[in-house]
Scaffold this active site. Structure first.
Site, PDB file in Angstrom:
ATOM      1  N   TYR A 180       3.719   3.980  10.806  1.00  0.00           N
ATOM      2  CA  TYR A 180       2.561   3.269  10.270  1.00  0.00           C
ATOM      3  C   TYR A 180       2.139   2.134  11.200  1.00  0.00           C
ATOM      4  CZ  TYR A 180      -0.237   0.259   7.254  1.00  0.00           C
ATOM      5  OH  TYR A 180      -1.240  -0.538   6.763  1.00  0.00           O
TER       6      TYR A 180
ATOM      7  N   VAL B 108      -6.502   2.834   8.472  1.00  0.00           N
ATOM      8  CA  VAL B 108      -5.367   3.665   8.059  1.00  0.00           C
ATOM      9  C   VAL B 108      -5.264   3.697   6.531  1.00  0.00           C
ATOM     10  CG1 VAL B 108      -2.846   3.784   8.020  1.00  0.00           C
ATOM     11  CG2 VAL B 108      -4.046   3.430  10.189  1.00  0.00           C
ATOM     12  N   GLU B 109      -5.499   2.561   5.894  1.00  0.00           N
ATOM     13  CA  GLU B 109      -5.324   2.480   4.447  1.00  0.00           C
ATOM     14  C   GLU B 109      -6.342   3.315   3.675  1.00  0.00           C
ATOM     15  OE1 GLU B 109      -2.951   1.296   2.739  1.00  0.00           O
ATOM     16  OE2 GLU B 109      -1.869   0.239   4.312  1.00  0.00           O
ATOM     17  N   THR B 110      -7.631   3.111   3.957  1.00  0.00           N
ATOM     18  CA  THR B 110      -8.652   3.722   3.086  1.00  0.00           C
ATOM     19  C   THR B 110      -9.860   4.275   3.838  1.00  0.00           C
ATOM     20  OG1 THR B 110      -9.795   1.596   2.766  1.00  0.00           O
ATOM     21  CG2 THR B 110      -8.062   2.173   1.169  1.00  0.00           C
TER      22      THR B 110
ATOM     23  N   SER C 182       0.824  -1.198   0.000  1.00  0.00           N
ATOM     24  CA  SER C 182       0.000   0.000   0.000  1.00  0.00           C
ATOM     25  C   SER C 182       0.856   1.243   0.000  1.00  0.00           C
ATOM     26  CB  SER C 182      -0.865  -0.002   1.252  1.00  0.00           C
ATOM     27  OG  SER C 182      -0.031   0.162   2.374  1.00  0.00           O
TER      28      SER C 182
END
Length: 368
Positions: free
Chosen positions: A352, A150-152, A31
Site C-alpha cells: 500500500y 488509491v483509497e477511492t 481505510s
C-alpha cells in the site's frame, strides 16, 4: 541501535500501537483500500430489529451512557433502527483460498491510466488547496493525491453502506474467525467513536454512508480517525469528507503531519541490483514497518543504494527494508525512510505505502 535511532523510534511507538489496535491484520486503521473487494450487488438488509433487545447492545448502551453521558433512551432508539447486514459480515472475511502476495499484480491495480488520469483532473481542480496543504502540513501534494487515488479513485468509490449498520454488525455479530474477539472489540471502539463524532458534529447517525467496514468519505477515514484528524479545511463550519475535496485534502495532510511526516525528505531509496545488495536487503527485511536500522549499518553489510544521495550525511538516517514479493519473480526491495513509515500508518501494508507513493509520482509526471 544508536541514540538517534532510539529517539526516532520512541515517538513513533504510540502510533504503531494505536495502528496495531485498529489494524485488521494489515488493513488500515483508517481505510480498507488494500483489502477492499468491489461489490457489484446492493447490500441486503435483514433482521432490522436484531439489535433492539440484544444483550451485547444493552451492555454497549450501558457503557456509553456511563462513560460518555449518552441518554439510554436515545441509544435504544438508534439500535432499534439499526440493521444487521449479512453482506458486511461476508465481505469482512478473508478469501477462502488466499492467493500468494504479488507486488506486480497489486501495483497494476493502482498505477494504471484510469487512476492516473483521474489524479491529474483531481490535482488540476484542487491545485490551490493542495498547494496550501503542502505548505501547512509538509506532505507533498503528490502523496496526498496518491492516498486519495488509491483509497477511492478521488471520491469515485466511497461505499454505500450505512456506517451505523456496518459497525454494529461487526461489533456485535463479527463472523466466526480465530481473532473474532479482538476484531469485535476493535469495531466496538470504532462504533463508540462514531457515535461520539456524530454527537460532537450534530450528524444524524443514519445519514453517513461508507465502506462495508465503516470507512468514510474521499479519504476513507475510520471513525477514530474522523475524531482525531478530520478538519474543516474549506471553512464552511463542518467537516464533510464525502462531498468536500478540500476537507479531504486537509484531513489527509493533517494525518500525515501528526504521524511525523518530514517535509522535504524522501520516502524510499532504490537498492542496487547486484547480488550482494539483494542479499543484504533480504536478510534485513524483517517486516517491521518502522526504521530499526541506520543506513550505515546496511552499507557496512554490503548494500548499495541506487540513488544520488550524500552517503556521509545520510549515514545515521533511520531506515527499514520493504520487501515486495511477486510469485515466480525475484523479490523487489526498497529502503524505506521515516516518511515511508508514516504512509504505513494509513495502511500497514508495504504494498500500500509504495503504491501510494508511486501513484502520486505518476500523477505528478503526467501533470508536467
Amino acid at each position: 541501535m544508536t541514540d538517534s535511532q532510539r529517539s526516532l523510534r520512541r515517538p513513533l511507538l504510540g502510533a504503531a500501537i494505536a495502528a496495531a489496535g485498529l489494524g485488521l491484520c494489515g488493513l488500515s486503521p483508517l481505510s480498507m483500500a488494500a483489502g477492499k473487494r468491489r461489490v457489484a450487488l446492493r447490500e441486503e438488509e435483514i433482521e432490522p430489529g436484531r439489535y433492539r433487545d440484544n444483550a451485547q447492545t444493552q451492555a454497549f448502551i450501558d457503557d456509553m451512557a456511563t462513560r460518555h453521558g449518552f441518554a439510554r433512551e436515545q441509544l435504544a432508539d438508534w439500535f432499534g433502527q439499526t440493521v444487521y447486514s449479512a453482506t458486511v459480515a461476508r465481505l469482512i472475511l478473508p478469501p477462502a483460498t488466499p492467493g500468494r502476495k504479488s507486488w506486480r499484480a497489486y501495483r497494476s491495480r493502482f498505477i494504471e491510466p484510469i487512476r492516473i488520469n483521474a489524479g491529474v483532473r483531481f490535482w488540476q481542480q484542487n491545485r490551490a488547496t493542495l498547494r496550501r496543504a503542502e505548505a501547512e502540513f509538509g506532505a507533498p501534494a503528490s502523496v496526498i493525491v496518491g492516498i486519495i487515488g488509491v483509497e477511492t479513485i478521488y471520491g469515485r468509490d466511497m461505499g454505500t453502506f450505512r456506517v451505523m449498520d456496518s459497525l454494529s454488525t461487526l461489533a456485535f455479530d463479527y463472523p466466526a474467525t480465530p481473532n473474532r474477539d479482538a476484531r469485535s472489540a476493535m469495531f466496538r471502539n470504532q462504533l463508540s467513536d462514531y457515535l461520539l463524532w456524530c454527537r460532537d458534529t450534530g450528524t444524524d447517525v443514519f445519514s453517513v454512508l461508507g465502506s462495508y467496514a465503516g470507512a468514510v468519505g474521499i479519504p476513507q477515514f475510520m471513525p477514530t480517525s474522523l475524531r482525531e484528524y478530520a478538519i474543516d479545511y474549506d471553512g464552511d463550519g463542518h467537516v464533510d469528507l464525502r462531498n468536500s475535496p478540500t476537507d479531504a485534502i486537509g484531513s489527509v495532510g493533517r494525518f500525515l503531519q501528526l504521524h511525523g511526516w518530514e517535509a522535504g525528505r524522501p520516502v524510499v531509496w532504490r537498492i542496487a541490483g547486484d547480488d550482494g545488495s539483494r542479499g543484504v536487503a533480504a536478510a534485513a527485511a524483517d517486516g517491521e514497518p518502522w526504521p530499526t536500522r541506520t543506513l550505515n549499518q546496511l552499507l557496512k553489510a554490503g548494500l548499495r543504494v541506487d540513488e544520488p544521495i550524500d552517503l556521509a550525511s545520510e549515514g545515521e538516517t533511520g531506515v527499514l527494508i520493504a520487501d515486495l514479493p511477486t510469485p515466480d519473480q525475484p523479490t523487489e526491495y526498497r529502503v524505506g525512510l521515516r516518511n515511508f513509515y508514516v504512509l504505513t500508518r494509513y495502511n500497514r501494508s508495504f504494498f500500500y505505502a509504495l503504491a501510494v507513493y508511486e501513484l502520486g509520482e505518476a500523477v505528478k509526471a503526467a501533470m508536467s
